[in-house]
Design a protein around this motif. Structure first.
Motif, PDB file in Angstrom:
ATOM      1  N   VAL A   1       4.306   5.675  -5.651  1.00  0.00           N
ATOM      2  CA  VAL A   1       4.268   5.695  -7.121  1.00  0.00           C
ATOM      3  C   VAL A   1       3.176   6.657  -7.616  1.00  0.00           C
ATOM      4  O   VAL A   1       3.395   7.488  -8.505  1.00  0.00           O
ATOM      5  CB  VAL A   1       4.033   4.263  -7.684  1.00  0.00           C
ATOM      6  CG1 VAL A   1       3.752   4.298  -9.179  1.00  0.00           C
ATOM      7  CG2 VAL A   1       5.248   3.388  -7.377  1.00  0.00           C
ATOM      8  N   LYS A   2       2.005   6.587  -7.009  1.00  0.00           N
ATOM      9  CA  LYS A   2       0.877   7.426  -7.412  1.00  0.00           C
ATOM     10  C   LYS A   2       1.207   8.919  -7.201  1.00  0.00           C
ATOM     11  O   LYS A   2       0.980   9.760  -8.069  1.00  0.00           O
ATOM     12  CB  LYS A   2      -0.345   7.038  -6.567  1.00  0.00           C
ATOM     13  CG  LYS A   2      -1.675   7.407  -7.191  1.00  0.00           C
ATOM     14  CD  LYS A   2      -2.830   6.859  -6.338  1.00  0.00           C
ATOM     15  CE  LYS A   2      -3.810   7.987  -6.058  1.00  0.00           C
ATOM     16  NZ  LYS A   2      -4.671   7.767  -4.905  1.00  0.00           N
TER      17      LYS A   2
ATOM     18  N   LEU B   1       0.824  -1.208   0.000  1.00  0.00           N
ATOM     19  CA  LEU B   1       0.000   0.000   0.000  1.00  0.00           C
ATOM     20  C   LEU B   1       0.865   1.268   0.000  1.00  0.00           C
ATOM     21  O   LEU B   1       0.609   2.213  -0.736  1.00  0.00           O
ATOM     22  CB  LEU B   1      -0.904  -0.016   1.241  1.00  0.00           C
ATOM     23  CG  LEU B   1      -1.846   1.163   1.390  1.00  0.00           C
ATOM     24  CD1 LEU B   1      -3.024   1.016   0.432  1.00  0.00           C
ATOM     25  CD2 LEU B   1      -2.362   1.267   2.834  1.00  0.00           C
ATOM     26  N   LYS B   2       1.908   1.231   0.822  1.00  0.00           N
ATOM     27  CA  LYS B   2       2.787   2.404   0.933  1.00  0.00           C
ATOM     28  C   LYS B   2       3.553   2.635  -0.366  1.00  0.00           C
ATOM     29  O   LYS B   2       3.706   3.769  -0.815  1.00  0.00           O
ATOM     30  CB  LYS B   2       3.750   2.233   2.110  1.00  0.00           C
ATOM     31  CG  LYS B   2       3.052   2.409   3.445  1.00  0.00           C
ATOM     32  CD  LYS B   2       3.895   1.927   4.616  1.00  0.00           C
ATOM     33  CE  LYS B   2       3.013   1.941   5.868  1.00  0.00           C
ATOM     34  NZ  LYS B   2       3.631   1.246   7.000  1.00  0.00           N
TER      35      LYS B   2
ATOM     36  N   TYR C   1      -0.189   8.202   8.638  1.00  0.00           N
ATOM     37  CA  TYR C   1      -0.380   7.890   7.219  1.00  0.00           C
ATOM     38  C   TYR C   1       0.273   8.879   6.251  1.00  0.00           C
ATOM     39  O   TYR C   1       0.294   8.620   5.042  1.00  0.00           O
ATOM     40  CB  TYR C   1      -1.880   7.805   6.899  1.00  0.00           C
ATOM     41  CG  TYR C   1      -2.582   6.704   7.642  1.00  0.00           C
ATOM     42  CD1 TYR C   1      -2.290   5.372   7.359  1.00  0.00           C
ATOM     43  CD2 TYR C   1      -3.515   6.993   8.638  1.00  0.00           C
ATOM     44  CE1 TYR C   1      -2.922   4.348   8.053  1.00  0.00           C
ATOM     45  CE2 TYR C   1      -4.155   5.970   9.327  1.00  0.00           C
ATOM     46  CZ  TYR C   1      -3.854   4.647   9.038  1.00  0.00           C
ATOM     47  OH  TYR C   1      -4.473   3.638   9.723  1.00  0.00           O
ATOM     48  N   GLY C   2       0.795   9.993   6.761  1.00  0.00           N
ATOM     49  CA  GLY C   2       1.389  10.965   5.844  1.00  0.00           C
ATOM     50  C   GLY C   2       0.415  11.293   4.737  1.00  0.00           C
ATOM     51  O   GLY C   2      -0.752  11.591   4.989  1.00  0.00           O
ATOM     52  N   ALA C   3       0.900  11.194   3.485  1.00  0.00           N
ATOM     53  CA  ALA C   3       0.041  11.541   2.347  1.00  0.00           C
ATOM     54  C   ALA C   3      -0.558  10.312   1.657  1.00  0.00           C
ATOM     55  O   ALA C   3      -0.951  10.375   0.498  1.00  0.00           O
ATOM     56  CB  ALA C   3       0.829  12.388   1.358  1.00  0.00           C
ATOM     57  N   ILE C   4      -0.631   9.196   2.375  1.00  0.00           N
ATOM     58  CA  ILE C   4      -1.226   7.999   1.750  1.00  0.00           C
ATOM     59  C   ILE C   4      -2.705   8.236   1.441  1.00  0.00           C
ATOM     60  O   ILE C   4      -3.200   7.890   0.378  1.00  0.00           O
ATOM     61  CB  ILE C   4      -1.067   6.762   2.665  1.00  0.00           C
ATOM     62  CG1 ILE C   4       0.418   6.409   2.823  1.00  0.00           C
ATOM     63  CG2 ILE C   4      -1.839   5.565   2.097  1.00  0.00           C
ATOM     64  CD1 ILE C   4       0.692   5.224   3.743  1.00  0.00           C
TER      65      ILE C   4
ATOM     66  N   ASP D   1       8.243   4.079   8.336  1.00  0.00           N
ATOM     67  CA  ASP D   1       8.333   3.429   7.023  1.00  0.00           C
ATOM     68  C   ASP D   1       8.216   4.391   5.851  1.00  0.00           C
ATOM     69  O   ASP D   1       8.663   4.082   4.749  1.00  0.00           O
ATOM     70  CB  ASP D   1       7.188   2.416   6.860  1.00  0.00           C
ATOM     71  CG  ASP D   1       7.532   1.098   7.495  1.00  0.00           C
ATOM     72  OD1 ASP D   1       8.673   0.989   8.002  1.00  0.00           O
ATOM     73  OD2 ASP D   1       6.675   0.207   7.493  1.00  0.00           O
ATOM     74  N   ILE D   2       7.548   5.524   6.048  1.00  0.00           N
ATOM     75  CA  ILE D   2       7.385   6.445   4.920  1.00  0.00           C
ATOM     76  C   ILE D   2       8.079   7.784   5.157  1.00  0.00           C
ATOM     77  O   ILE D   2       8.057   8.652   4.297  1.00  0.00           O
ATOM     78  CB  ILE D   2       5.884   6.702   4.588  1.00  0.00           C
ATOM     79  CG1 ILE D   2       5.134   7.219   5.813  1.00  0.00           C
ATOM     80  CG2 ILE D   2       5.231   5.452   4.030  1.00  0.00           C
ATOM     81  CD1 ILE D   2       3.746   7.743   5.489  1.00  0.00           C
TER      82      ILE D   2
END
Ligand code: ZN
Length: 497
Positions: free
Chosen positions: A79-80, A73-74, A458-461, A274-275
């Motif tokens: 990529v998106k 998911l991350k 979640y940051g910008a997820i 992680d992000i």
């Protein structure tokens, strides 16, 4: 191709971006005045390198191939996000982009002179050209005939369009403008002259550090410095920096800006490890970021529960000035409504009305052929209509904000979105957690952990609406914000209901 191929570019992208951020932090806080001309060469080189790292052909190929891979998911979110960045940069021809950057540099300079000299006429041609070019760039990015202004709104607040914002501002116009008029006619007088006595800056610094620490600012991962206008910047979740500005004759100014920026900082401290070192390792949007700073500044910082235990500390700390100021008077003081002309000095109730003026003008420029000579007048009329006051000149009118001169069109609404999102989150947490007892008892680790778990990590997820729906089950709306404002100010000003 594998995700590792992208990571090579990602590390470089993050490093270059961090270097640029460090320069801009330095310019605002420590760099000597005359450094800017020569330093701009370094900045130019780094920016070009960053542009190439984000958009080079190899990276584009990797990204498109990764779109079809089985990613976490991350990784998918990275990529998106990256493809969206490219889409924005690619559609504008490089020469036009370069010319526009130069126009903005010049525009900001002309604007600051014009503001100083109350000279709208000298800035007008730049303003007109900046809007014209922004409109043209939006046209390059248009899909399915969407309104051009929506494209710019999406840059600051993904998935928000004029449709949501028109509904939102209509509600504010119908509910908050009359409420303000009632307050302006009420005979409940609030005396906050204590706030403008002399408060030695060294003592303010000590108290501000205490309050930042109290609300959970982590001094092992963050620093507080001074700058002309307070702001927050971050490099990753272990290096978050905020600034404040101290005024000798205004106690509230630095105090609430420190609480505000600490709210921004808390968001960034809480981003998942992680992000943290990826392009999605930041707050998801301007509006969501602003919701967190206003949650801390207004919902917590102007809350009577918050001050119950610590007002005596503040009072003792500045005993000469505050010994005769009761807790009740202080609560009235920090929540006093004063319609003013300057957005950045606005109180909590009138703030969104300043934004409404700007939103309506931006929208008008995008939807019709506006004569730019008429804009100062239009600005003044809207201030009279919504806030009941008229600017004496353009310096305190249409020239007051830097945003348009720097090409930030579509940015303003995110400030008001932030306030409304904060109220929405507050209403939910009040109902479903022990929020108010946490505030009263100074248990900010609980608040930080809750917001971290549901939003920050979640940051910008996810975008603002996705986060709101996940947390509260409802998407963005004006209901909780309007209820909150009406309830709060009806009580504060003893209005009849
Ligand atoms: Zn802010």
């Amino acid at each position: 191709m594998s995700y590792q191929d992208l990571e090579k570019y990602m590390n470089k992208r993050q490093a270059l971006n961090a270097a640029l951020t460090l320069f801009s932090w330095d310019q605002e806080t420590e760099a000597p005045h005359e450094s800017v001309d020569k330093t701009s060469m370094y900045i130019g080189e780094l920016s070009r390198e960053l542009f190439d790292t984000i958009t080079n052909e190899d990276v584009i190929k990797i990204l498109h191939e990764l779109e079809d891979e089985d990613l976490s998911l991350k990784q998918q979110a990275v990529v998106k996000h990256w493809l969206k960045d490219i889409e924005k940069l690619e559609k504008i021809p490089a020469e036009e982009y370069q010319a526009h950057s130069e126009l903005l540099l010049k525009g900001q300079h002309v604007w600051s002179e014009a503001k100083l000299k109350n000279d709208y006429a000298s800035f007008k041609p730049y303003l007109e050209k900046i809007f014209k070019e922004e409109k043209r760039f939006a046209g390059y990015r248009q899909i399915n005939n969407q309104p051009l202004y929506d494209i710019l709104l999406d840059d600051y607040e993904p998935s928000f369009t004029m449709k949501e914002l028109d509904a939102f501002f209509n509600d504010l116009r119908n509910e908050i403008v009359p409420l303000l008029k009632e307050i302006q006619q009420s005979d409940h007088i609030i005396d906050k002259s204590y706030n403008y006595k002399e408060y030695p800056i060294n003592k303010q610094k000590v108290f501000n550090k205490y309050i930042a620490n109290y609300i959970g600012f982590d001094f092992n991962k963050g620093v507080i410095k001074e700058s002309e206008h307070p702001f927050t910047t971050n490099f990753h979740n272990c290096d978050v920096r905020i600034t404040t500005h101290y005024y000798k004759n205004n106690l509230e100014s630095a105090l609430f800006s420190t609480i505000h920026e600490s709210g921004h900082a808390t968001y960034e401290f809480n981003i998942d490890d992680d992000i943290s070192l990826t392009p999605i390792g930041v707050g998801t949007s301007m509006g969501m970021h602003e919701s967190q700073s206003r949650f801390y500044e207004n919902m917590i910082g102007r809350n009577p529960l918050f001050w119950k235990n610590i007002y005596p500390k503040l009072q003792n700390f500045f005993l000469d000035n505050l010994k005769d100021v009761s807790y009740d008077q202080f609560m009235d003081g920090i929540n006093k409504v004063e319609a003013s002309l300057i957005r950045t000095e606005a109180d909590e109730l009138t703030y969104p009305l300043h934004i409404m003026v700007r939103y309506e003008i931006e929208k008008k420029i995008f939807s019709e052929d506006v004569d730019f000579d008429t804009l100062p007048q239009l600005w003044n009329e809207k201030y009279q209509e919504y806030l009941g006051i008229t600017p004496k000149n353009d310096t305190e009118g249409i020239l007051q904000d830097v945003h348009w001169s720097s090409g930030s069109i579509g940015y303003f609404p995110s400030y008001a979105i932030g306030s409304a999102v904060a109220a929405q989150i507050y209403a939910y947490m009040k109902e479903h957690t022990h929020l108010e007892s946490w505030i009263e008892n100074g248990q900010f680790n609980m608040i930080k952990a809750y917001l971290g778990e549901h939003i920050h990590q979640y940051g910008a997820i996810y975008n603002t609406n996705e986060l709101l729906i996940q947390l509260t089950g409802e998407s963005f709306n004006s209901k909780y914000y309007i209820e909150y404002l009406k309830d709060k100010y009806t009580k504060l000003y003893h209005l009849k209901r």
